[in-house]
Design a protein around this motif. Structure first.
Motif, PDB file in Angstrom:
ATOM      1  N   GLY A  98       0.820  -1.198   0.000  1.00 62.79           N
ATOM      2  CA  GLY A  98       0.000   0.000   0.000  1.00 62.79           C
ATOM      3  C   GLY A  98       0.857   1.253   0.000  1.00 62.79           C
ATOM      4  O   GLY A  98       1.854   1.344   0.716  1.00 62.79           O
ATOM      5  N   ARG A  99       0.462   2.210  -0.804  1.00 57.76           N
ATOM      6  CA  ARG A  99       1.218   3.460  -0.923  1.00 57.76           C
ATOM      7  C   ARG A  99       0.937   4.387   0.252  1.00 57.76           C
ATOM      8  O   ARG A  99      -0.221   4.640   0.591  1.00 57.76           O
ATOM      9  N   THR A 100       1.991   4.900   0.882  1.00 58.12           N
ATOM     10  CA  THR A 100       1.895   5.958   1.884  1.00 58.12           C
ATOM     11  C   THR A 100       3.057   6.921   1.663  1.00 58.12           C
ATOM     12  O   THR A 100       4.081   6.542   1.082  1.00 58.12           O
ATOM     13  N   PRO A 101       2.934   8.159   2.129  1.00 65.68           N
ATOM     14  CA  PRO A 101       4.058   9.097   2.019  1.00 65.68           C
ATOM     15  C   PRO A 101       5.322   8.570   2.700  1.00 65.68           C
ATOM     16  O   PRO A 101       6.436   8.788   2.200  1.00 65.68           O
ATOM     17  N   GLU A 102       5.155   7.857   3.810  1.00 67.02           N
ATOM     18  CA  GLU A 102       6.316   7.309   4.516  1.00 67.02           C
ATOM     19  C   GLU A 102       7.027   6.262   3.667  1.00 67.02           C
ATOM     20  O   GLU A 102       8.261   6.243   3.597  1.00 67.02           O
ATOM     21  N   ARG A 103       6.257   5.385   3.023  1.00 58.88           N
ATOM     22  CA  ARG A 103       6.855   4.332   2.217  1.00 58.88           C
ATOM     23  C   ARG A 103       7.513   4.866   0.949  1.00 58.88           C
ATOM     24  O   ARG A 103       8.446   4.242   0.434  1.00 58.88           O
ATOM     25  N   GLU A 104       7.052   5.995   0.457  1.00 65.10           N
ATOM     26  CA  GLU A 104       7.701   6.601  -0.702  1.00 65.10           C
ATOM     27  C   GLU A 104       9.137   7.021  -0.391  1.00 65.10           C
ATOM     28  O   GLU A 104       9.952   7.179  -1.302  1.00 65.10           O
ATOM     29  N   LEU A 109       8.363   2.550  -5.474  1.00 65.51           N
ATOM     30  CA  LEU A 109       7.029   2.028  -5.720  1.00 65.51           C
ATOM     31  C   LEU A 109       6.690   2.159  -7.199  1.00 65.51           C
ATOM     32  O   LEU A 109       6.904   3.212  -7.801  1.00 65.51           O
ATOM     33  N   LEU A 110       6.151   1.090  -7.772  1.00 63.23           N
ATOM     34  CA  LEU A 110       5.767   1.070  -9.178  1.00 63.23           C
ATOM     35  C   LEU A 110       4.322   0.599  -9.279  1.00 63.23           C
ATOM     36  O   LEU A 110       3.972  -0.490  -8.828  1.00 63.23           O
ATOM     37  N   GLY A 111       3.476   1.410  -9.893  1.00 57.86           N
ATOM     38  CA  GLY A 111       2.066   1.048 -10.000  1.00 57.86           C
ATOM     39  C   GLY A 111       1.225   2.270 -10.352  1.00 57.86           C
ATOM     40  O   GLY A 111       1.732   3.174 -11.014  1.00 57.86           O
ATOM     41  N   PHE A 219      10.111  -1.962  -4.574  1.00 56.88           N
ATOM     42  CA  PHE A 219      11.495  -2.391  -4.773  1.00 56.88           C
ATOM     43  C   PHE A 219      12.371  -1.741  -3.705  1.00 56.88           C
ATOM     44  O   PHE A 219      12.132  -0.596  -3.302  1.00 56.88           O
ATOM     45  N   SER A 220      13.379  -2.453  -3.256  1.00 60.77           N
ATOM     46  CA  SER A 220      14.304  -1.877  -2.285  1.00 60.77           C
ATOM     47  C   SER A 220      14.996  -0.660  -2.881  1.00 60.77           C
ATOM     48  O   SER A 220      15.176  -0.548  -4.101  1.00 60.77           O
ATOM     49  N   PRO A 266      12.480   8.191  -3.416  1.00 61.50           N
ATOM     50  CA  PRO A 266      13.432   9.316  -3.286  1.00 61.50           C
ATOM     51  C   PRO A 266      13.957   9.749  -4.643  1.00 61.50           C
ATOM     52  O   PRO A 266      14.280   8.920  -5.497  1.00 61.50           O
ATOM     53  N   ALA A 267      14.079  11.049  -4.835  1.00 62.12           N
ATOM     54  CA  ALA A 267      14.414  11.585  -6.157  1.00 62.12           C
ATOM     55  C   ALA A 267      15.868  11.409  -6.547  1.00 62.12           C
ATOM     56  O   ALA A 267      16.217  11.588  -7.698  1.00 62.12           O
ATOM     57  N   ASP A 268      16.723  11.003  -5.605  1.00 64.69           N
ATOM     58  CA  ASP A 268      18.148  10.973  -5.913  1.00 64.69           C
ATOM     59  C   ASP A 268      18.511   9.957  -6.973  1.00 64.69           C
ATOM     60  O   ASP A 268      19.484  10.124  -7.698  1.00 64.69           O
ATOM     61  N   ARG A 269      17.704   8.854  -7.111  1.00 63.57           N
ATOM     62  CA  ARG A 269      18.060   7.842  -8.100  1.00 63.57           C
ATOM     63  C   ARG A 269      16.953   7.543  -9.078  1.00 63.57           C
ATOM     64  O   ARG A 269      17.028   6.643  -9.862  1.00 63.57           O
ATOM     65  N   LEU A 270      15.854   8.261  -9.001  1.00 63.44           N
ATOM     66  CA  LEU A 270      14.764   8.022  -9.935  1.00 63.44           C
ATOM     67  C   LEU A 270      15.035   8.697 -11.273  1.00 63.44           C
ATOM     68  O   LEU A 270      15.684   9.721 -11.308  1.00 63.44           O
TER      69      LEU A 270
END
Length: 270
Positions: A98-104, A109-111, A219-220, A266-270
Motif C-alpha cells: 500500500g502506498r503511503t508518504p512514509e513508504r515513498e 514504488l511502481l504502479g 522495490f528496495s 526518493p528523487a536521488d536515483r529516480l
C-alpha cells in the motif's frame, strides 16, 4: 542508444560491434534477473493454494516477467519478513504494498496495480451501536494485520488500542470470536479472507470507510536502475495493450482498473 552506436563505430569490424551488442544485452538480462521477489498470503491479491501461489498480483507479476524475459521464483513469506527484506536488502521486490508518504521515502514504488477501500468492519448487527459512540469509538480495541498499512491507517485515524495479528485470517477469526469489536481490512480482500476460514461476508458489516488504498510493486531503495527500468517498461506496455485490464477484470469484474503508471521514491536515483 546513441552512445552505444558511437562506441560500436570505433570497433575494427562488424563482428566486434555485434559482439559488443550481445555482451550489452547479456549484461542487461543478468541485471534484470538478479531480483528476489516476495509476496504474502493476502487473497485475492496474492495467496497460497494447495500446490502454488495465485492471485491478481501474482498473475500480473508473472505476465511482466514474461515480457522482461526473466523467471525469478516468487517466494510467499510472512508480511513482516518480506517488508524487512525490501527495507534492508538490495534488489528485492515485494508485492502488494500500500502506498503511503512514509513508504515513498523507504522504497521504490511502481504502479498502481490495484485500488481498494480501507474499511472498518464489525460483526453483523453491531455497526449502528459503534457509530453511535462517535469519538468514543476510538477508545475501543481494533484489530489489524501486523506491520501492515492497516495498522498505520488505524493509528492515523485516532484508534488508541490496536490488536495486531500475524495474518489476516487470524485477525478475522479474532473478530468473529469477540476478541475485539472491529478490524481494519481491504474491501477487495475481506471476502476471500473470510472464505478461507470457513465464514462469509454475511457475518460482518461496515462501520466506516477509513481511506482509499493504492497497491504497488515495491522495490528496495538500492535496486539497480536496469531492473527498475525493465519492470516499469513492462508495466507500461501491459497497460497500453490491454493485458493488464484483462488480468484485473478476471479477478475484479465489477471494478475499473487503474490505468496510470507512477514510479515513486526518493528523487536521488529516480
Amino acid at each position: 542508444m546513441r552512445r552505444y552506436c558511437t562506441r560500436i563505430s570505433r570497433f575494427k569490424s562488424v563482428s566486434d560491434g555485434f559482439a559488443f551488442l550481445v555482451l550489452l544485452c547479456l549484461t542487461a538480462f543478468s541485471a534484470a534477473q538478479d531480483l528476489t521477489i516476495y509476496t504474502e498470503d493476502w487473497p485475492p491479491i496474492n495467496f497460497k493454494t494447495v500446490n502454488a501461489i495465485d492471485g491478481m498480483a501474482v498473475d500480473l507479476v508473472r505476465a511482466l516477467q514474461s515480457r522482461i524475459g526473466v523467471s525469478q521464483e516468487i517466494h510467499l513469506v510472512p508480511w513482516a519478513r518480506g517488508y524487512k527484506a525490501v527495507l534492508e536488502e538490495p534488489n528485492v521486490m515485494l508485492f502488494s504494498v500500500g502506498r503511503t508518504p512514509e513508504r515513498e521515502k523507504l522504497m521504490r514504488l511502481l504502479g498502481p496495480i490495484a485500488i481498494s477501500d480501507t474499511v472498518l468492519y464489525t460483526r453483523k448487527g453491531s455497526a449502528e451501536r459503534l457509530r453511535s459512540l462517535r469519538d468514543g469509538i476510538y477508545a475501543l480495541p481494533v484489530g489489524a494485520y501486523r506491520s501492515s498499512i492497516f495498522v498505520d491507517v488505524a493509528r492515523k485515524k485516532g484508534f488508541q488500542h490496536i490488536e495486531q495479528a500475524n495474518s489476516p485470517q487470524i485477525e478475522a477469526n479474532m473478530l468473529l470470536a469477540g476478541r475485539f469489536d472491529m478490524l481494519v481490512e481491504s474491501s477487495v480482500a475481506i471476502n476471500q479472507i473470510l472464505k478461507g476460514i470457513g465464514h462469509t461476508s454475511g457475518e460482518i458489516e461496515k462501520v466506516a470507510v477509513l481511506d482509499s488504498l493504492e497497491l504497488y510493486l515495491a522495490f528496495s531503495l538500492n535496486t539497480s536502475p536496469e531492473i527498475l527500468n525493465a519492470w516499469e517498461s513492462a508495466l507500461r506496455a501491459a497497460k497500453k495493450d490491454g493485458s493488464f485490464q484483462k488480468i484485473y477484470q478476471k479477478w475484479f469484474p465489477d471494478e475499473m482498473p487503474p490505468m496510470d503508471v507512477q514510479r515513486l521514491g526518493p528523487a536521488d536515483r529516480l
